[in-house]
Design an enzyme around this catalytic site. Structure first.
Site, PDB file in Angstrom:
ATOM      1  CE  LYS A   1      -1.979   1.517   4.576  1.00  0.00           C
ATOM      2  NZ  LYS A   1      -1.436   3.344   4.306  1.00  0.00           N
ATOM      3  CG  ASN A   2       2.995   2.877   3.856  1.00  0.00           C
ATOM      4  OD1 ASN A   2       1.239   3.022   3.862  1.00  0.00           O
ATOM      5  ND2 ASN A   2       3.143   2.936   5.021  1.00  0.00           N
TER       6      ASN A   2
ATOM      7  CB  CYS B   1      -4.274  11.858  12.013  1.00  0.00           C
ATOM      8  SG  CYS B   1      -3.012  10.842  12.746  1.00  0.00           S
TER       9      CYS B   1
ATOM     10  NE  ARG C   1       0.734   9.869  10.323  1.00  0.00           N
ATOM     11  CZ  ARG C   1       0.646   9.125  10.021  1.00  0.00           C
ATOM     12  NH1 ARG C   1      -0.333   8.482  10.021  1.00  0.00           N
ATOM     13  NH2 ARG C   1       1.338   9.051   8.648  1.00  0.00           N
TER      14      ARG C   1
ATOM     15  CG  ASP D   1       3.140   1.623   9.579  1.00  0.00           C
ATOM     16  OD1 ASP D   1       2.921   2.404  10.430  1.00  0.00           O
ATOM     17  OD2 ASP D   1       3.559   1.621   8.385  1.00  0.00           O
TER      18      ASP D   1
ATOM     19  NE  ARG E   1      -6.597   4.140   6.212  1.00  0.00           N
ATOM     20  CZ  ARG E   1      -5.841   4.630   6.850  1.00  0.00           C
ATOM     21  NH1 ARG E   1      -5.831   4.468   7.895  1.00  0.00           N
ATOM     22  NH2 ARG E   1      -4.157   4.748   6.317  1.00  0.00           N
TER      23      ARG E   1
END
Ligand code: UD1
Length: 417
Positions: free
Chosen positions: A22-23, A116, A121, A304, A396
């Protein structure tokens, strides 16, 4: 609304294929804005964040088409240069359109992402970089507006290695006039893939993967064709699932070079890991050992993977300490793990984890993407039934996670809440 129901206690065995990262895909999708003509990105996972990014490209005027796991984008005609609040608030990475739009159109308007779940951030480093390239930045109604007839190369030193900041500046500098140097650049593998993509489009970039990247601007770029790298965070999550359940799993697509620290820490915890063709084989130990971890930018331990590693340590024989140094407020999974019988206390930026014999199934609520993954892991190892709600966070970033886990023997299903 769906929830995931897990009856725990089954060792995971077999093989699992890791999806595209994803990233890595998100910046690649936005990089297609830099060129006229049709780009094609393959091995794109089916995830909510990818849908959001494609929706944003549509709004900007690109034509987009998904064929199997490939995404075709033609950004020849851009009719808008605005990323609206409704999209940016659901996915912060939308700010990555700033660099490409500014470089290609000379103007961009992007909603500020705001707070968030895992901390404030800010994007001050991105903006500082654009200003150094000669852009005028103004704030209006919660939107950042950036303007520059032609960006000019500059020497940028980030205050901290920022992944998004490095990506945004790489894309902008690729079309700037003259040379840009980025110092204290982030070194994540996804940045290396973005740089390789830009180079294949005609950009002149050296040093991606190190803390000093130099970019010699060019006047135009060609469309992009690329296959996305495997998702190292998804791979790490499956590796921990195998370790916690005492399973034996081949994680196809897991790459040693993307996860050196995680692998080291898992081996210290007693997990057996060896490379096999196409991936890494992970064999869980009878008893996990406690290991201390400090998160930091790549090549350090990834933030993460912090929540997933913590739930593994919740079952270790002894006490471990996990320090979160990248984001504030990233321990929200702790309260939910405590409801499952974990013995964890928070001490500033650190969590102290006293391993317990067994986690106990409970209804729990996901608070962010990686916290959701940690609750699923807890459920896989726990006695009895765990129900994880608010799993839109999970969707997500994890493609068909319940199907993949069920294929490895887990008793897991998605049900209507
Ligand atoms: C990316 C990843 C995310 C991962 C994070 C850190 C994507 C889409 N997301 O997020 O999954 O958790 O890297 O590995 O790739 N900061 C500032 N000012 C800035 C930019 C960053 O203060 O202008 C701070 C952040 O608040 C944070 C740290 O720098 O404390 C690192 O953030 P950054 O690397 O930018 O994370 P993201 O790119 O948002």
């Amino acid at each position: 609304m769906h929830k995931i129901v897990i009856k725990g206690g089954v060792p995971l065995n077999g093989e699992v294929q890791v999806s595209g990262a994803k990233n890595a895909v998100l910046p690649l999708l936005f990089a297609t804005l830099l060129a006229e003509g049709q780009s094609e990105i393959c091995n794109v996972p089916a995830l909510r964040d990818i849908d959001t990014a494609v929706a944003l490209l549509d709004i900007l005027g690109a034509t987009t088409e998904r064929v199997a796991d490939c995404c075709r984008i033609d950004a020849t005609a851009i009719r808008s240069d605005e990323a609206p609040y409704d999209l940016v608030r659901t996915m912060r990475a939308s700010v990555l359109v700033l660099g490409p739009l500014l470089a290609r159109c000379g103007h961009a308007r992007v909603s500020l992402p705001g707070g968030c779940a895992i901390g404030a951030r800010p994007i001050d480093q991105h903006l500082k970089g654009f200003e150094a390239l000669g852009a005028r930045i103004t704030l209006d109604h919660g939107y950042v507006e950036a303007q520059a007839e032609r960006l000019r190369g500059a020497h940028i030193i980030f205050d901290m290695p920022t992944v998004g900041g490095t990506e945004n500046l790489l894309m902008a500098a690729a079309l700037a006039e003259g040379e840009t140097i980025i110092e204290n650049a982030a070194r994540e593998p996804e940045i290396v893939q973005l740089a390789e993509a830009l180079i294949s489009m005609g950009a002149k970039i050296e040093g991606a993967g190190t803390a000093r990247i130099s970019i010699q601007g060019v006047s135009s770029l060609r469309p992009l064709e690329i296959t996305v790298m495997p998702d190292r965070i998804e791979a790490g999550t499956f590796m921990i699932a195998a370790a916690m359940t005492g399973g034996d799993l081949l994680v196809r697509g897991a790459r040693q070079q993307d996860q050196e620290v995680l692998l080291q820490k898992m081996v210290e915890a007693g997990v057996m890991i060896h490379p096999e063709q196409g991936g890494l084989r992970v064999v869980g130990p009878d008893k996990l050992l406690p290991v201390d971890v400090r998160t930091s930018a790549f090549p350090g331990f990834p933030t993460d993977m912090q929540a997933q590693f913590m739930v593994m340590m919740a079952l270790a024989r002894g006490t471990s300490r996990i320090s979160e140094n990248v984001f504030e407020n990233r321990f929200m999974h702790v309260c939910e793990l405590q409801r499952m019988g974990a013995n964890i206390s928070i001490d500033g930026h650190s969590a102290v984890i006293h391993g317990v014999e067994q986690l106990l199934g409970a209804p729990v609520m996901a608070t962010d993407l990686r916290a959701s993954a940690c609750l699923v892991l807890a459920g896989l190892a726990a006695e009895n039934t765990t129900e994880v709600s608010r799993i839109y966070h999970l969707d997500r970033g994890y493609e068909r996670i319940e199907e993949k886990l069920a294929g490895l023997g887990a008793r897991i299903e998605r049900v209507s809440a």
